[in-house]
Design an enzyme around this catalytic site. Structure first.
Site, short mmCIF file in Angstrom:
data_model
loop_
_atom_site.label_atom_id
_atom_site.label_comp_id
_atom_site.label_asym_id
_atom_site.label_seq_id
_atom_site.Cartn_x
_atom_site.Cartn_y
_atom_site.Cartn_z
N SER A 198 1.07 -1.16 0.15
CA SER A 198 0.05 0.02 0.14
C SER A 198 0.75 1.11 0.03
O SER A 198 2.18 1.14 0.37
CB SER A 198 -0.74 0.08 1.39
N LYS B 283 2.12 -2.29 6.67
CA LYS B 283 2.46 -2.17 5.54
C LYS B 283 3.94 -1.64 5.15
O LYS B 283 4.78 -2.06 4.53
CB LYS B 283 1.48 -1.21 4.56
N TYR C 235 -2.48 0.40 10.49
CA TYR C 235 -2.36 -0.30 9.14
C TYR C 235 -1.24 0.05 8.29
O TYR C 235 -0.25 -0.69 7.88
CB TYR C 235 -3.66 0.49 8.27
N ALA D 187 1.60 0.94 9.75
CA ALA D 187 2.73 0.21 10.37
C ALA D 187 2.87 -1.45 9.91
O ALA D 187 3.89 -1.74 9.47
CB ALA D 187 2.52 0.08 11.94
N1 LIG Z 1 -8.85 -0.95 -1.12
C1 LIG Z 1 -7.77 -0.31 -0.87
O1 LIG Z 1 -7.96 1.11 -0.80
C2 LIG Z 1 -6.39 -0.76 -0.68
C3 LIG Z 1 -5.22 0.15 -0.94
C4 LIG Z 1 -3.92 -0.22 -0.76
C5 LIG Z 1 -3.61 -1.59 -0.53
N2 LIG Z 1 -4.84 -2.47 -0.20
C6 LIG Z 1 -4.52 -3.84 -0.05
O2 LIG Z 1 -4.93 -4.90 -1.02
C7 LIG Z 1 -5.16 -6.08 -0.41
C8 LIG Z 1 -6.60 -6.42 -0.68
O3 LIG Z 1 -7.48 -5.66 -0.09
P1 LIG Z 1 -9.01 -5.26 -0.61
O4 LIG Z 1 -9.08 -3.70 -0.70
O5 LIG Z 1 -9.26 -5.91 -1.86
O6 LIG Z 1 -10.10 -5.49 0.43
P2 LIG Z 1 -11.40 -6.48 0.47
O7 LIG Z 1 -12.21 -6.35 -0.68
O8 LIG Z 1 -11.73 -6.36 2.12
O9 LIG Z 1 -10.56 -8.20 0.41
C9 LIG Z 1 -9.67 -8.46 1.33
C10 LIG Z 1 -9.42 -9.79 1.18
O10 LIG Z 1 -8.47 -10.51 2.37
C11 LIG Z 1 -9.22 -11.71 2.85
N3 LIG Z 1 -8.74 -11.63 4.05
C12 LIG Z 1 -8.83 -11.04 5.28
N4 LIG Z 1 -8.44 -11.57 6.34
C13 LIG Z 1 -7.89 -12.83 6.03
C14 LIG Z 1 -7.36 -13.88 6.71
N5 LIG Z 1 -7.14 -13.73 7.89
N6 LIG Z 1 -6.96 -14.97 5.95
C15 LIG Z 1 -7.06 -15.15 4.83
N7 LIG Z 1 -7.58 -14.14 3.74
C16 LIG Z 1 -8.17 -12.82 4.51
C17 LIG Z 1 -10.43 -11.40 2.62
O11 LIG Z 1 -11.16 -12.76 2.41
P3 LIG Z 1 -12.03 -13.52 3.72
O12 LIG Z 1 -12.73 -12.71 4.40
O13 LIG Z 1 -12.94 -14.49 3.01
O14 LIG Z 1 -10.94 -14.36 4.33
C18 LIG Z 1 -10.68 -10.87 0.97
O15 LIG Z 1 -10.38 -11.67 0.37
C19 LIG Z 1 -4.97 -5.75 1.21
O16 LIG Z 1 -3.68 -6.24 1.47
C20 LIG Z 1 -5.07 -4.44 1.31
O17 LIG Z 1 -4.20 -3.87 2.36
C21 LIG Z 1 -5.97 -1.78 -0.57
#
Ligand SMILES: NC(=O)c1ccc[n+]([C@@H]2O[C@H](COP(=O)([O-])OP(=O)(O)OC[C@H]3O[C@@H](n4cnc5c(N)ncnc54)[C@H](OP(=O)(O)O)[C@@H]3O)[C@@H](O)[C@H]2O)c1
Length: 268
Positions: free
Chosen positions: A142, A159, A155, A157
């Site tokens: 991120s 990343k 969060y 921290a």
């Molecule tokens: N969206 C943003 O603005 C943004 C920006 C920068 C970086 N990111 C990063 O992108 C990545 C994906 O996030 P997203 O935005 O797509 O969010 P999201 O739609 O909430 O998806 C998160 C995914 O992580 C899984 N997950 C959560 N806890 C887990 C666990 N303990 N074990 C296994 N899987 C787990 C969830 O599946 P289950 O609940 O089915 O386990 C879900 O598939 C993350 O690392 C996030 O930090 C997101």
């Protein structure tokens, strides 16, 4: 033949958001996808869509905070596909609370377990296979791993930890043929904001972001695939919040603090 045709790829956090979009973006190349997350029913739905688009799939329900389950994820994928070419560490959770307003400190531990250790564990078990295939590790980090973000201290921290770990691992892997690609998205439309922990540690339930003003998960996935294909070291998905901030951070760090404050205030 496309680059990932027939390649064995594990994606964690494949049940929603960026992980799901990434699987669907890769599927037309006809890879063999190991889909991991906790919600099996949602994973099965994503798997069916990926198969319809050309991929072979294997669903492996996994909680990435469990060492045993991460080992099983890699073992089951290698059993099914015979090898492992790419590990995408994508699973992650968010938070939204000022530190001095936090009521439940366990959020800080929970985030570290999912966002940081949840990348370290699968990588450990994947590494011997990736060395054999001269494969690649992709990490959905991120921009919050490159700068501070108010209301996201825990969060950010996690990343920053992810960047520290994988930048070190990249150097250790020099000469093995295994590459490390860090992806640093700005805000992306997904479920992370409404599922983020608030001051009481409970999910917010509603996103505070201007969701229609931020990048879609599909756009983020397309940029990620392009960076993966080039084995790029760092993929920054956004010009203003990302590449410009990296420059400004050196010459005018106070301006970057102001940009982060403004982004959180405006939710875009
Ligand atoms: N969206 C943003 O603005 C943004 C920006 C920068 C970086 N990111 C990063 O992108 C990545 C994906 O996030 P997203 O935005 O797509 O969010 P999201 O739609 O909430 O998806 C998160 C995914 O992580 C899984 N997950 C959560 N806890 C887990 C666990 N303990 N074990 C296994 N899987 C787990 C969830 O599946 P289950 O609940 O089915 O386990 C879900 O598939 C993350 O690392 C996030 O930090 C997101």
């Amino acid at each position: 033949m496309a680059l990932y045709t027939g390649k064995s790829i594990v994606v964690t956090g494949a049940s929603s958001g960026i992980g799901k979009a990434l699987c669907l973006a890769l599927a037309p190349q006809r890879p063999r996808l190991g889909l991991a997350a906790r919600d099996t029913a949602r994973l099965e739905e994503v798997a069916a869509q990926c198969r319809a688009a050309g991929a072979e799939t294997r669903v492996v329900p996994t909680d990435v905070t469990s060492i045993d389950q991460c080992r099983r994820l890699v073992d089951r994928t290698v059993e099914a596909f015979g090898c492992l070419d790419v590990l995408v560490n994508n699973a992650g959770v968010g938070m939204l609370a000022r530190f001095d307003e936090t009521e439940d400190l366990s959020v800080y531990e929970r985030l570290m377990k999912v966002n940081y250790l949840g990348c370290v564990y699968p990588t450990y078990y994947a590494l011997p296979h990736l060395k054999k295939s001269r494969g690649q590790i992709v990490v959905m980090a991120s921009l919050a791993g490159l700068t501070g973000v108010p209301t996201r201290s825990g969060y950010a921290a996690t990343k920053h930890a992810v960047f520290g770990f994988f930048d070190s691992l990249r150097i250790e892997l020099d000469g093995t043929g295994v590459s490390v690609t860090m992806v640093a998205p700005y805000f992306v439309r997904s479920e992370i904001h409404r599922r983020a922990a608030g001051p009481d540690g409970q999910p917010l339930g509603a996103s505070p972001m201007q969701e229609d003003r931020i990048m879609t998960a599909e756009e983020c996935a397309a940029l990620t695939v392009a960076g993966m294909e080039r084995r790029q070291r760092l993929v920054i998905t956004n010009w203003r919040g990302g590449r410009l901030s990296r420059l400004l951070r050196i010459f005018a760090p106070g301006v970057v603090d102001g940009l982060a404050r403004k982004a959180v205030r405006e939710g875009k």
